[in-house]
Scaffold this motif. Structure first.
Motif, PDB file in Angstrom:
ATOM      1  N   ASP A 394       0.839  -1.196   0.000  1.00 56.23           N
ATOM      2  CA  ASP A 394       0.000   0.000   0.000  1.00 56.23           C
ATOM      3  C   ASP A 394       0.874   1.246   0.000  1.00 56.23           C
ATOM      4  N   VAL A 395       0.268   2.371  -0.289  1.00 54.91           N
ATOM      5  CA  VAL A 395       1.004   3.633  -0.340  1.00 54.91           C
ATOM      6  C   VAL A 395       1.383   4.110   1.060  1.00 54.91           C
ATOM      7  N   SER A 396       0.448   4.043   1.996  1.00 54.98           N
ATOM      8  CA  SER A 396       0.659   4.663   3.308  1.00 54.98           C
ATOM      9  C   SER A 396       1.846   4.079   4.060  1.00 54.98           C
ATOM     10  N   SER A 397       1.960   2.754   4.080  1.00 57.47           N
ATOM     11  CA  SER A 397       3.062   2.125   4.820  1.00 57.47           C
ATOM     12  C   SER A 397       4.406   2.512   4.229  1.00 57.47           C
ATOM     13  N   GLY A 398       4.490   2.478   2.901  1.00 57.38           N
ATOM     14  CA  GLY A 398       5.740   2.843   2.255  1.00 57.38           C
ATOM     15  C   GLY A 398       6.083   4.304   2.441  1.00 57.38           C
ATOM     16  N   ASP A 399       5.082   5.167   2.339  1.00 51.46           N
ATOM     17  CA  ASP A 399       5.328   6.597   2.498  1.00 51.46           C
ATOM     18  C   ASP A 399       5.787   6.919   3.916  1.00 51.46           C
ATOM     19  N   GLN A 400       5.176   6.277   4.902  1.00 54.58           N
ATOM     20  CA  GLN A 400       5.606   6.486   6.283  1.00 54.58           C
ATOM     21  C   GLN A 400       7.047   6.024   6.470  1.00 54.58           C
ATOM     22  N   HIS A 401       7.398   4.915   5.835  1.00 55.48           N
ATOM     23  CA  HIS A 401       8.775   4.420   5.927  1.00 55.48           C
ATOM     24  C   HIS A 401       9.749   5.426   5.314  1.00 55.48           C
ATOM     25  N   LEU A 402       9.408   5.975   4.158  1.00 54.65           N
ATOM     26  CA  LEU A 402      10.271   6.987   3.543  1.00 54.65           C
ATOM     27  C   LEU A 402      10.467   8.173   4.480  1.00 54.65           C
ATOM     28  N   ALA A 403       9.380   8.651   5.067  1.00 54.20           N
ATOM     29  CA  ALA A 403       9.472   9.800   5.966  1.00 54.20           C
ATOM     30  C   ALA A 403      10.298   9.470   7.207  1.00 54.20           C
ATOM     31  N   ASP A 404      10.168   8.246   7.708  1.00 54.38           N
ATOM     32  CA  ASP A 404      10.968   7.831   8.869  1.00 54.38           C
ATOM     33  C   ASP A 404      12.456   7.816   8.528  1.00 54.38           C
ATOM     34  N   VAL A 405      12.796   7.313   7.346  1.00 55.72           N
ATOM     35  CA  VAL A 405      14.199   7.295   6.932  1.00 55.72           C
ATOM     36  C   VAL A 405      14.730   8.721   6.816  1.00 55.72           C
ATOM     37  N   VAL A 406      13.944   9.611   6.221  1.00 50.36           N
ATOM     38  CA  VAL A 406      14.360  11.013   6.104  1.00 50.36           C
ATOM     39  C   VAL A 406      14.588  11.616   7.487  1.00 50.36           C
ATOM     40  N   SER A 407      13.721  11.300   8.432  1.00 47.11           N
ATOM     41  CA  SER A 407      13.882  11.816   9.792  1.00 47.11           C
ATOM     42  C   SER A 407      15.199  11.352  10.411  1.00 47.11           C
ATOM     43  N   HIS A 408      15.549  10.096  10.203  1.00 52.19           N
ATOM     44  CA  HIS A 408      16.842   9.601  10.694  1.00 52.19           C
ATOM     45  C   HIS A 408      17.996  10.339  10.011  1.00 52.19           C
ATOM     46  N   LEU A 409      17.886  10.549   8.714  1.00 54.62           N
ATOM     47  CA  LEU A 409      18.954  11.242   7.985  1.00 54.62           C
ATOM     48  C   LEU A 409      19.143  12.662   8.503  1.00 54.62           C
ATOM     49  N   GLU A 410      18.055  13.343   8.815  1.00 53.33           N
ATOM     50  CA  GLU A 410      18.153  14.715   9.325  1.00 53.33           C
ATOM     51  C   GLU A 410      18.882  14.779  10.665  1.00 53.33           C
ATOM     52  N   LYS A 411      18.873  13.680  11.401  1.00 48.73           N
ATOM     53  CA  LYS A 411      19.530  13.637  12.714  1.00 48.73           C
ATOM     54  C   LYS A 411      20.914  12.999  12.652  1.00 48.73           C
ATOM     55  N   SER A 412      21.320  12.560  11.475  1.00 45.86           N
ATOM     56  CA  SER A 412      22.599  11.871  11.329  1.00 45.86           C
ATOM     57  C   SER A 412      23.767  12.823  11.550  1.00 45.86           C
ATOM     58  N   PRO A 413      24.878  12.341  12.116  1.00 46.22           N
ATOM     59  CA  PRO A 413      26.085  13.174  12.213  1.00 46.22           C
ATOM     60  C   PRO A 413      26.587  13.647  10.851  1.00 46.22           C
ATOM     61  N   GLN A 414      26.174  12.978   9.774  1.00 44.34           N
ATOM     62  CA  GLN A 414      26.631  13.338   8.430  1.00 44.34           C
ATOM     63  C   GLN A 414      25.686  14.307   7.713  1.00 44.34           C
ATOM     64  N   TRP A 415      24.598  14.689   8.364  1.00 44.85           N
ATOM     65  CA  TRP A 415      23.548  15.469   7.710  1.00 44.85           C
ATOM     66  C   TRP A 415      24.033  16.803   7.155  1.00 44.85           C
ATOM     67  N   GLY A 416      24.967  17.464   7.793  1.00 43.05           N
ATOM     68  CA  GLY A 416      25.349  18.824   7.423  1.00 43.05           C
ATOM     69  C   GLY A 416      25.852  18.976   6.004  1.00 43.05           C
ATOM     70  N   HIS A 417      26.330  17.892   5.402  1.00 40.07           N
ATOM     71  CA  HIS A 417      26.859  17.949   4.032  1.00 40.07           C
ATOM     72  C   HIS A 417      26.265  16.819   3.191  1.00 40.07           C
ATOM     73  N   MET A 418      24.971  16.647   3.327  1.00 44.02           N
ATOM     74  CA  MET A 418      24.290  15.513   2.695  1.00 44.02           C
ATOM     75  C   MET A 418      23.291  15.983   1.644  1.00 44.02           C
ATOM     76  N   LEU A 419      23.160  15.194   0.582  1.00 42.84           N
ATOM     77  CA  LEU A 419      22.100  15.345  -0.411  1.00 42.84           C
ATOM     78  C   LEU A 419      21.326  14.038  -0.457  1.00 42.84           C
ATOM     79  N   VAL A 420      20.016  14.122  -0.275  1.00 48.94           N
ATOM     80  CA  VAL A 420      19.141  12.954  -0.308  1.00 48.94           C
ATOM     81  C   VAL A 420      18.177  13.102  -1.477  1.00 48.94           C
ATOM     82  N   ILE A 421      18.087  12.082  -2.296  1.00 50.19           N
ATOM     83  CA  ILE A 421      17.104  12.052  -3.378  1.00 50.19           C
ATOM     84  C   ILE A 421      16.165  10.890  -3.114  1.00 50.19           C
TER      85      ILE A 421
END
Length: 514
Positions: A394-421
């Motif tokens: 389904d769309v909802s489960s996958g979309d929530q997973h994408l948003a969760d991954v993005v949230s982790h990336l925003e908190k990563s020690p590497q975030w300051g010089h990161m590009l996410v597509i």
């Protein structure tokens, strides 16, 4: 010089099969690109832009799709009086309550909201049936740039015209915070198989001597135009009478390029090993096993330059251990592009170094994010039940997973010089009102959602720049001063020949001056 000689030897090995899969000379990285130390690519499944983001503010969305633009034609070129039913029902098998074929009949000839409370009221959390998303059918649906035969050449009837109110999705909020691209096209016509090759090599796989191989029965029968399947004599004349039928809707083109799903030659593969064969290999005598490929990939070029990288695949270890299951994790074997290449065969150091288990639910990938241990370039493929593919996710489960991954990336020690597509591999058969630019034999295909996420993103922007899947490896190529894959060169030449600009490299969405 040594690196260029090695690259030249690889080029010679592949050029006899797929000439445009090799690479050309390097070029200097533009100023500011070196502000990006980590590139992360997240590849979801099977949604057109209009299907999820057709009402996004400021985007070229459904409000720009006039009635004439949305109106679908029958196979004879005449307007349909109404949409056909969703053949076999709108919802996937096992969904209860189901929206049956009969319940989906007599819709107006127009786009419709799947989640309309006054209509089907099927939320994005409900799994709908799968739709054809195949190489030749998509070109027939595009109909020379009119996008008016999606229904005519679909196996799913009216469902191709369905869309959702994406504003309820978590990634909608991510798009508002960063950048959503509304002119981003899938790299190749057709399905996931070919579009994963577009992502990693901008090339089309090849099956040598297919007419003398077990795959001979899978060679497609194509009309003289080279883009249309030959219709069977017993095919319904009208889309209102049933799904189309073809003489041979195969996996291979008449000149032996693999354009629809074939299985990896190495495990994990949907084809088991041959009897008494190597357990790490798929049975080469199976008609759907693709022989090992030898084209240069973006991974090869990164390795030659000494740039760290990895392909993280959700549930990879579970699949290798024979623990894949449906509906969870539902690992998809043909979504693992590097597993088709001889350079990453079982036992090679490249495989050990670069093909990584993303873990169940992406837990291993998330751990590397949280620990600041991502390589310079990371690709992440969610496991099947989290990838948004119609028919089994389904769309909802996958979309929530994408948003969760993005949230982790925003908190990563590497975030300051990161590009996410974050993007989708292809449209999944769903209609979009924006036709792709005309280019080469392989694509690009239809419009798909794409999000450009970074501390350097021009926040709150809708980016109208023309992109496709290869724009991702264009940026990687420029950032790390790599040779340019010949498939990218060929794509841009074809675009120019059709009076279209080359594809962008995503930097229009970034401010790399500060």
């Amino acid at each position: 010089m040594k690196r260029l000689k090695l690259l030249h030897s690889i080029c010679l090995a592949g050029s006899a099969i797929v000439p445009f899969a090799v690479a050309t000379a390097t070029h200097a990285a533009p100023a500011g690109y070196d502000k990006i130390d980590n590139v992360v690519v997240i590849y979801a499944e099977n949604r057109s832009f209009d299907n999820l983001y057709g009402s996004f503010p400021g985007a070229d969305g459904l409000s720009n799709a006039t009635a004439d633009r949305a109106r679908q034609l029958d196979r004879d070129g005449q307007p349909l009086s109404e949409l056909p039913p969703a053949w076999g029902g709108l919802t996937a098998k096992g969904v209860s309550p189901a929206v049956t074929e009969a319940q989906s009949a007599h819709l107006a000839n127009a786009s419709f909201a799947i989640d309309d409370p006054q209509g089907f009221a099927e939320a994005p959390s409900v799994i709908t049936r799968d739709l054809w998303h195949r190489f030749y059918q998509e070109q027939m649906q595009i109909d020379g740039g009119k996008n008016d035969k999606f229904v005519a050449w679909a196996d799913s009837g009216s469902l191709v015209m369905g869309h959702y109110d994406g504003s309820i999705l978590p990634m909608w909020q991510v798009a508002k915070k960063y950048v959503i691209a509304d002119n981003f096209f899938q790299g190749a016509f057709g399905g996931s198989f070919l579009n994963h090759f577009a992502l990693v090599c901008a090339c089309t796989p090849y099956y040598p001597n297919a007419d003398k191989s077990p795959a001979k029965p899978t060679i497609a029968k194509v009309d003289a135009d080279g883009t249309s399947l030959t219709v069977a004599e017993n095919a319904p004349k009208s889309a209102l009478d049933g799904a189309p039928k073809f003489v041979s809707d195969g996996t291979l083109t008449p000149d032996f390029y693999a354009v629809n799903t074939m299985q990896p030659p190495y495990q994990p593969s949907a084809n088991p090993p041959a009897k008494d064969g190597d357990a790490a290999y798929a049975d080469p005598a199976a008609a759907t096993t693709l022989p090992p490929q030898h084209e240069i990939t973006i991974g090869d070029l990164l390795s030659l330059k000494g740039v760290s990288w990895a392909w993280y695949s959700g549930a990879w270890r579970a699949a290798l251990d024979g623990k894949n299951a449906t509906p969870v994790p539902n690992f998809q074997f043909h979504h693992q592009p590097f597993n088709y290449f001889a350079n990453f065969a079982p036992g090679t150091q490249a495989r050990a170094d670069h093909l990584r288990d993303g873990g169940l639910g992406g837990e291993a990938f998330l751990r590397d994010i949280d620990d600041g241990k991502l390589p310079a370039v990371s690709f992440y493929k969610p496991q099947g039940n989290l990838n948004e593919h119609g028919g089994y996710a389904d769309v909802s489960s996958g979309d929530q997973h994408l948003a969760d991954v993005v949230s982790h990336l925003e908190k990563s020690p590497q975030w300051g010089h990161m590009l996410v597509i974050v993007t989708y591999d292809e449209n999944g058969g769903f209609w979009d009102h924006v036709a792709p630019p005309k280019a080469d034999r392989w694509g690009p295909g239809n419009r798909i959602p794409a999000f450009i996420i970074s501390p350097f993103a021009k926040g709150g922007m809708v980016d109208h720049t023309q992109y496709d899947t290869t724009s991702i490896i264009r940026f990687i190529t420029a950032r790390y001063d790599l040779p340019v894959l010949r498939g990218i060169v060929a794509r841009d030449k074809a675009l120019r020949n059709n009076d279209r600009p080359p594809m962008g490299d995503l930097t229009a969405a970034l401010d790399l001056t500060h």
